[in-house]
Motif scaffolding. Sequence first.
Motif: not given
Length: 224
Positions: A5, A61-67, A78, A81-83
Amino acid sequence: MPASDITLYTAATMNGWKPLVFLEEAAIPYTLAAVDFGARSHKTPEFLALNPNGKIPVLVDHSNDDFAVFESGAMLWYLAEKYGRFLSEDAKLRSETLQWLMLQMGGVGPMMGQTMFFRRFAPDAGQASDSALTRFTSESRRLFEVLNTRLMGRDWLAGDAYSIADMAMFPWVRCHSWAGVSIDGLDALADWIVRIDARPAVQRALQLPAPAPRFLAEYELEAC
């Protein structure tokens, strides 16, 4: 689809190590994309599309539209918060952690960065300044004293747990000898460095990517 990800564009610098420490500590799969400063790959149009400031590290972050996330402190926030790791959900403790994170971003990092520049690089660039070196060395030492006071009687900067505040501060403080900033008499801070340095995940992160020869010169990772 990407193999993981997270793709992290980074190099062996104090800011570059920070997200690596988090990813290794949290055992999160990621793809490491080492940035070659010599080839100026951080100034290409492709890289500038991820970070207009042309600096490392950058996380995608590829799991978030390549953010894309740039700025190492924002990156740690980031990821936390994500994990759901290394940042408390308690409002007061969360704020406390972020305060120390911001001190690193706005204080320790900039002051140490300037100290390193005027001690290690400015003479070769014809930009030496004794007054600037004294100013930034003194301010770095003052900030170390603030950290030392904070760490008296406690293991970590925020609350009772290792957090993104410690991860952010550690690479900069660890390089004190390379910057020429003394930690003599700062026993609590010295113990904190040893405590974090002993963590296996931290040691893995410090080996990734390979150190840039011009940065370390004759110095080993133990000195920086």
